[in-house]
Scaffold this motif. Sequence first.
Motif, mmCIF file in Angstrom:
data_model
loop_
_atom_site.group_PDB
_atom_site.id
_atom_site.type_symbol
_atom_site.label_atom_id
_atom_site.label_comp_id
_atom_site.label_asym_id
_atom_site.label_seq_id
_atom_site.Cartn_x
_atom_site.Cartn_y
_atom_site.Cartn_z
ATOM 1 N N ARG A 160 0.837 -1.211 0.000
ATOM 2 C CA ARG A 160 0.000 0.000 0.000
ATOM 3 C C ARG A 160 0.866 1.253 0.000
ATOM 4 N N GLN A 161 1.993 1.175 0.702
ATOM 5 C CA GLN A 161 2.867 2.347 0.735
ATOM 6 C C GLN A 161 3.481 2.606 -0.639
ATOM 7 N N ARG A 162 3.787 1.546 -1.368
ATOM 8 C CA ARG A 162 4.315 1.711 -2.721
ATOM 9 C C ARG A 162 3.267 2.354 -3.641
ATOM 10 N N VAL A 163 2.008 1.989 -3.422
ATOM 11 C CA VAL A 163 0.925 2.607 -4.196
ATOM 12 C C VAL A 163 0.863 4.105 -3.907
ATOM 13 N N MET A 164 1.009 4.489 -2.633
ATOM 14 C CA MET A 164 1.003 5.900 -2.276
ATOM 15 C C MET A 164 2.155 6.651 -2.939
ATOM 16 N N ILE A 165 3.302 6.000 -3.021
ATOM 17 C CA ILE A 165 4.460 6.630 -3.662
ATOM 18 C C ILE A 165 4.193 6.822 -5.146
ATOM 19 N N ALA A 166 3.622 5.797 -5.778
ATOM 20 C CA ALA A 166 3.269 5.908 -7.197
ATOM 21 C C ALA A 166 2.267 7.033 -7.422
ATOM 22 N N MET A 167 1.290 7.157 -6.532
ATOM 23 C CA MET A 167 0.263 8.195 -6.666
ATOM 24 C C MET A 167 0.874 9.591 -6.563
ATOM 25 N N ALA A 168 1.857 9.742 -5.671
ATOM 26 C CA ALA A 168 2.496 11.049 -5.503
ATOM 27 C C ALA A 168 3.362 11.415 -6.699
ATOM 28 N N LEU A 169 3.998 10.422 -7.301
ATOM 29 C CA LEU A 169 4.937 10.683 -8.396
ATOM 30 C C LEU A 169 4.279 10.761 -9.762
ATOM 31 N N ILE A 170 3.024 10.366 -9.857
ATOM 32 C CA ILE A 170 2.419 10.139 -11.164
ATOM 33 C C ILE A 170 2.316 11.416 -12.000
ATOM 34 N N ASN A 171 2.190 12.578 -11.371
ATOM 35 C CA ASN A 171 2.107 13.837 -12.115
ATOM 36 C C ASN A 171 3.459 14.529 -12.268
ATOM 37 N N GLU A 172 4.533 13.830 -11.839
ATOM 38 C CA GLU A 172 5.883 14.385 -11.912
ATOM 39 C C GLU A 172 5.909 15.818 -11.348
ATOM 40 N N PRO A 173 5.652 15.959 -10.059
ATOM 41 C CA PRO A 173 5.555 17.288 -9.444
ATOM 42 C C PRO A 173 6.904 17.991 -9.403
ATOM 43 N N LYS A 174 6.853 19.285 -9.144
ATOM 44 C CA LYS A 174 8.088 20.067 -8.991
ATOM 45 C C LYS A 174 8.697 19.874 -7.602
ATOM 46 N N LEU A 175 7.825 19.684 -6.605
ATOM 47 C CA LEU A 175 8.278 19.452 -5.229
ATOM 48 C C LEU A 175 7.569 18.229 -4.691
ATOM 49 N N LEU A 176 8.346 17.293 -4.177
ATOM 50 C CA LEU A 176 7.795 16.082 -3.570
ATOM 51 C C LEU A 176 8.102 16.106 -2.077
ATOM 52 N N ILE A 177 7.047 16.054 -1.263
ATOM 53 C CA ILE A 177 7.207 15.959 0.186
ATOM 54 C C ILE A 177 6.943 14.508 0.577
ATOM 55 N N ALA A 178 7.935 13.848 1.116
ATOM 56 C CA ALA A 178 7.839 12.430 1.460
ATOM 57 C C ALA A 178 7.912 12.278 2.969
ATOM 58 N N ASP A 179 6.786 11.951 3.594
ATOM 59 C CA ASP A 179 6.711 11.833 5.050
ATOM 60 C C ASP A 179 6.920 10.367 5.446
ATOM 61 N N GLU A 180 8.140 10.035 5.862
ATOM 62 C CA GLU A 180 8.503 8.669 6.262
ATOM 63 C C GLU A 180 8.086 7.659 5.179
ATOM 64 N N PRO A 181 8.537 7.827 3.929
ATOM 65 C CA PRO A 181 8.002 7.019 2.830
ATOM 66 C C PRO A 181 8.433 5.563 2.845
#
Length: 534
Positions: A160-181
Motif C-alpha cells: 500500500r505504501q508503494r501505491v502511495m508513492i506511485a500516486m504522488a509521483l504520477i504527475n511528476e511534481p516540482k516538489l515532492l514531500i515524502a513523510d517517512e516514505p
Amino acid sequence: MSLLSVDNLQISFSTRNGISTAVNGISFTVEKNQITAIIGESGSGKSVSCYAMLGLIPSPPGRIDGGTALFEGKDLLSLSEDELRKIRGRDIAMIFQDPMTCLNPFMTIGDQLIEPLRLHKNMGKADAKARAIELLDEVGMRSPAQCFSCYPHEFSGGMRQRVMIAMALINEPKLLIADEPTTALDVTIQAQILRLIADLQNSHDIGVLLISHDLAVVADIADQIIVMERGNLVEKGEPKAIFENAQHPYTQKLLDAIPSAERASQEGASDPLIEISSLRTWFYSDNSQEPVKAVDDVSLTINRGEILGLVGESGSGKSTLGRSILRLAPITDGTITFDGTDLTQLSGAALKGFRRRMQMIFQDPFASLNPRMTVFDTLAEPLLLHNIVDRKGLDNAIQRLMDDVGLARNFVRKYPHEFSGGQRQRIAIGRALATQPEFIVADEPVSALDVTIQAQILELLQDLGREHGLTMLFVSHDLAVIRQIADHIAVMYHGKLVERGTAAEIFGSPQDPYTQRLLASIPGKKSLAEPISA
C-alpha cells in the motif's frame, strides 16, 4: 531562487492545558534537483511543518502564528483553499506515512492512481491507465496490471505504501514531500524506493523534502540534512558534516542511537531448546489450486539463551514461521520440538499449559493491546490465567514487571491510548514476560519506532534476555537491527531458509545471492562506513 523557501515558520495548537508550540520559528530552503531531509523524533515538529504549508493541519486547534513559505515566489501560507488545491497533487505532491488511512477503501488502486492524471492533465483513460501501470512497476509492485484492479485491503502494508508513492509521483511534481516514505518497507524495497525518488529528482529537476526519524535512511541520498528537536531547528548541513562532525548534543544522540555493528556472537555450548524439522505451513485459497507456501520445508535449531535473528522481506515467511513455532498458525507438516516435547501433537489444555513457557511480542502494540483494559489489567491477565500469583500477590508482581520494562509504577491505571509507541511496546514486552517464559518470538518489535526509542527497546530486550535467561527468535527486515541484537542470523526467502550463520559470517561473507542482495541494500552504508566522531 530556491524552489521552496521557508522563513521563521511558527505553528501552535490549542490544548486543554493551554497553547502548545509545535514549530518555533524554523527557516530552511529546498533547491531544485536537490533532496533536503528533515530528521527528528516523533513530536519534533517535522511533519506538522510540511502539513501546514499545504493547508493540511486542522484549524482549530492548529494555527500558523507567523512566517512565510515561498514556493516559486508564492507564499503558500497566504493562499486560499482553492488556490492550494490547484497546487497540491500537480506542483507539490505528498507521500503520507500511513497509506491505509489515505487510500480510499471503496476505490480500486487504478482509479485512485489515474484520478490526478485526469484532473490535472486532462489525460485520456487509456493513456492514464498505461502510465499508472508503468509507475506501479517502477515502485516494485508485482503483476502491476493485475494490481491496477485491486482494492487497498488486498495489499500488505508495504505494498500500500508503494501505491502511495506511485500516486504522488504520477504527475511528476516540482516538489515532492515524502513523510517517512519507507518506514514499513523491506530493506531491498526501501533502497529501491529511495533510489527511484533520487532518480526522478535528477531526471526531472524535482525538489524533494524527505521527512524521516532515521539518519541512516537519508544518509546516502540527501544533499542537506535539517535536524529538529521539540519544534526547533537545532542543526543543518551536508550529510558528511552531520555524520562526521555533529555539533548539537541532540544530533549526536541520534547518531549514537543508530544500530551498532559491534555485537559479538555468543559462542556457547550447543543446548537445543527448539528443534524444527521439515516444517511446512501452507495456506489454501478458494480461488486457486496452488497453495501459498508461507513456510516450506524449514529445519532449524535454536539453542538455550540464544537470540536468533530471522531476516527477510515481506512475504518471505519469517512472521509465519514465528507464529507456527508458537502454534498460532496452522501447521501443514513437520515437527516442532520444544525441550523434548513435540508441540505439533499438543492441543487443548496441554497446549495451553505450554503457552506459559512461550510468548510473543507483536509488531504493533496498539493493535495487540486491548484498548478497554488498563496496563494493570493487561499484565494481570496472564498472571491469573496461568495461576502464577494469587490476588494477594498480584500488585507486587505487576510492580516488578513495570520496573523490569522501565515504566513508572503509577502508570498502571492508564489505557494504551495514553502512551507513546515506545511505551506501548514496553507494556507488550511486560505482558510477554509475565508468565516467566523460556522462549519469546519478537515479531518486528521496533520497526515503527524512532531510532532513539528503538535503541532503548533493543537494549531492554538484551538486558532482559541476560537477566531472565531468555531464548529469543527476533524477526525483522532491518539488517542493522538484527546485527546489533542477534547471536546468529537466519535468512528466509520465499518460505525457505537460505542461509544461517553468526552475525560475523553473514555480514562478512554471505554465501547466498539473496543475502548478498539484502546486505547491499542497507541504508546509510556509505556514510556509516567511516567512524563517527562526536
